[in-house]
Structures are given as structure tokens and as C-alpha cells.
Design a protein around this motif. Structure first.
Motif, mmCIF file in Angstrom:
data_model
loop_
_atom_site.group_PDB
_atom_site.id
_atom_site.type_symbol
_atom_site.label_atom_id
_atom_site.label_comp_id
_atom_site.label_asym_id
_atom_site.label_seq_id
_atom_site.Cartn_x
_atom_site.Cartn_y
_atom_site.Cartn_z
ATOM 1 N N SER A 52 43.560 43.709 41.130
ATOM 2 C CA SER A 52 44.224 44.848 40.498
ATOM 3 C C SER A 52 45.182 44.333 39.426
ATOM 4 O O SER A 52 45.541 43.151 39.403
ATOM 5 C CB SER A 52 45.003 45.641 41.546
ATOM 6 O OG SER A 52 46.101 44.861 42.008
ATOM 7 N N VAL A 53 45.605 45.226 38.561
ATOM 8 C CA VAL A 53 46.580 44.875 37.528
ATOM 9 C C VAL A 53 47.883 44.410 38.174
ATOM 10 O O VAL A 53 48.585 43.558 37.641
ATOM 11 C CB VAL A 53 46.816 46.075 36.579
ATOM 12 C CG1 VAL A 53 47.922 45.796 35.587
ATOM 13 C CG2 VAL A 53 45.531 46.422 35.846
ATOM 14 N N GLY A 54 48.193 44.929 39.370
ATOM 15 C CA GLY A 54 49.425 44.558 40.065
ATOM 16 C C GLY A 54 49.366 43.226 40.798
ATOM 17 O O GLY A 54 50.377 42.763 41.310
ATOM 18 N N SER A 55 48.227 42.597 40.843
ATOM 19 C CA SER A 55 48.099 41.302 41.500
ATOM 20 C C SER A 55 48.928 40.245 40.761
ATOM 21 O O SER A 55 48.953 40.249 39.522
ATOM 22 C CB SER A 55 46.624 40.879 41.504
ATOM 23 O OG SER A 55 46.499 39.542 41.908
ATOM 24 N N PRO A 56 49.609 39.360 41.481
ATOM 25 C CA PRO A 56 50.406 38.324 40.796
ATOM 26 C C PRO A 56 49.593 37.488 39.804
ATOM 27 O O PRO A 56 50.095 37.098 38.759
ATOM 28 C CB PRO A 56 50.924 37.459 41.943
ATOM 29 C CG PRO A 56 50.945 38.371 43.121
ATOM 30 C CD PRO A 56 49.769 39.292 42.934
ATOM 31 N N SER A 57 48.334 37.241 40.099
ATOM 32 C CA SER A 57 47.527 36.416 39.191
ATOM 33 C C SER A 57 47.077 37.174 37.950
ATOM 34 O O SER A 57 46.601 36.574 36.987
ATOM 35 C CB SER A 57 46.300 35.871 39.926
ATOM 36 O OG SER A 57 45.461 36.929 40.327
ATOM 37 N N ALA A 58 47.232 38.503 37.938
ATOM 38 C CA ALA A 58 46.779 39.312 36.803
ATOM 39 C C ALA A 58 47.783 39.373 35.669
ATOM 40 O O ALA A 58 47.428 39.698 34.541
ATOM 41 C CB ALA A 58 46.459 40.730 37.265
ATOM 42 N N ALA A 59 49.019 39.105 35.948
ATOM 43 C CA ALA A 59 50.094 39.188 34.959
ATOM 44 C C ALA A 59 50.181 40.571 34.324
ATOM 45 O O ALA A 59 50.586 40.721 33.180
ATOM 46 C CB ALA A 59 49.914 38.113 33.878
ATOM 47 N N GLY A 60 49.741 41.614 35.046
ATOM 48 C CA GLY A 60 49.873 42.987 34.589
ATOM 49 C C GLY A 60 48.933 43.416 33.479
ATOM 50 O O GLY A 60 49.116 44.468 32.894
#
Length: 142
Positions: free
Chosen positions: A57-65
Motif C-alpha cells: 500500500s502507499v502507507g507501507s514504510p517501503s513505499a515512501a508514500g
């Protein structure tokens, strides 16, 4: 969640797709992976993965938003029937047809289908025809 065992093939170590609607992507990719015989390897609240593909998801830490842009991913199939199962299952799970199962001009024996996932990524399943493989994959255990 810790990864204790992975399989690796040739060039790619892993791919991450960052999606707008993780639940819609889970429905889509579960259907795709079931059709091509690849199990979901694991999941958490903000991501899931199968082999080398991580979807978060966009909220995942690895996604950086930030969601990823449109991507083309191609999965290998053992036969043409798997290509056809993929196409039907992916469309039924919310994907949009982007090329019905059929021969393609890329090389002799190339048989593929294309479906857009809920985020517009172009997902392909391809059977390359008869071929000899040195190995299916390699297994890495930590």
C-alpha cells in the motif's frame, strides 16, 4: 514478518508495486497467482508477496508514500491452458482485458494474454512453447 525462504530465477531479485487499493490488488493477484499455480508467500497489513513480487500500500514504510507508475510484468506459464486460465480469472477478479490469449509475433511459440490490474499495470502471462530448462528456479534458505 520475516522472510526465511525465497526462490530466485534469472535477472530480477524482486519487484515492488505500490498500489492505491491493497484489498482490490489482493483480490486480483490472488486470482492471477491461483490461475498460474504460484502461492502467496506471505502478507502483512500493508503488503503481500509471491516469489519475487512484493505489492504494498502507499502507507507501507517501503513505499515512501508514492504509488509506482504503470508497469508491465510478465509471468511464465507451463502451457497455453494456463495463459487462458489467467486471462479469465484476472478479468473476473476486476482486471481489464488488454489482449486476449493468442499467439504473438515476438518469437515462434510465443502465446500470451494481457490484463490491466486495478492500478493500470499491464500483467502478462506467457507460454514460450516447447523448451528445455536447466532448472525451474533456485531455492535460498536463510
Amino acid at each position: 514478518m520475516e522472510i526465511r525462504e525465497i526462490y530466485r530465477g534469472r535477472l530480477i531479485d524482486h519487484v515492488q508495486l505500490v498500489v492505491a487499493d491493497l484489498a482490490a490488488s489482493k483480490r486480483f493477484y490472488r486470482a492471477v497467482f491461483e490461475a498460474i499455480g504460484i502461492p502467496i508467500s506471505g502478507e502483512a497489513d500493508d503488503y503481500f508477496w509471491a516469489d519475487e513480487l512484493f505489492i504494498s500500500s502507499v502507507g507501507s514504510p517501503s513505499a515512501a508514500g508514492v504509488p509506482t507508475g504503470r508497469t508491465h510484468l510478465a509471468f511464465q506459464a507451463n502451457d497455453r491452458a494456463t495463459v487462458e486460465r489467467f486471462h479469465a480469472a484476472a478479468v473476473a477478479a476486476g482486471g481489464k482485458d488488454n489482449g486476449a490469449p493468442g499467439k504473438r509475433p515476438y518469437h515462434p511459440g510465443y502465446y500470451a494474454a494481457f490484463v490491466l490490474d486495478p492500478d493500470g499495470n499491464n500483467i502478462e502471462v506467457v507460454h514460450h512453447g516447447r523448451a528445455d530448462r536447466s532448472a525451474d528456479a533456485i531455492k535460498i534458505t536463510f
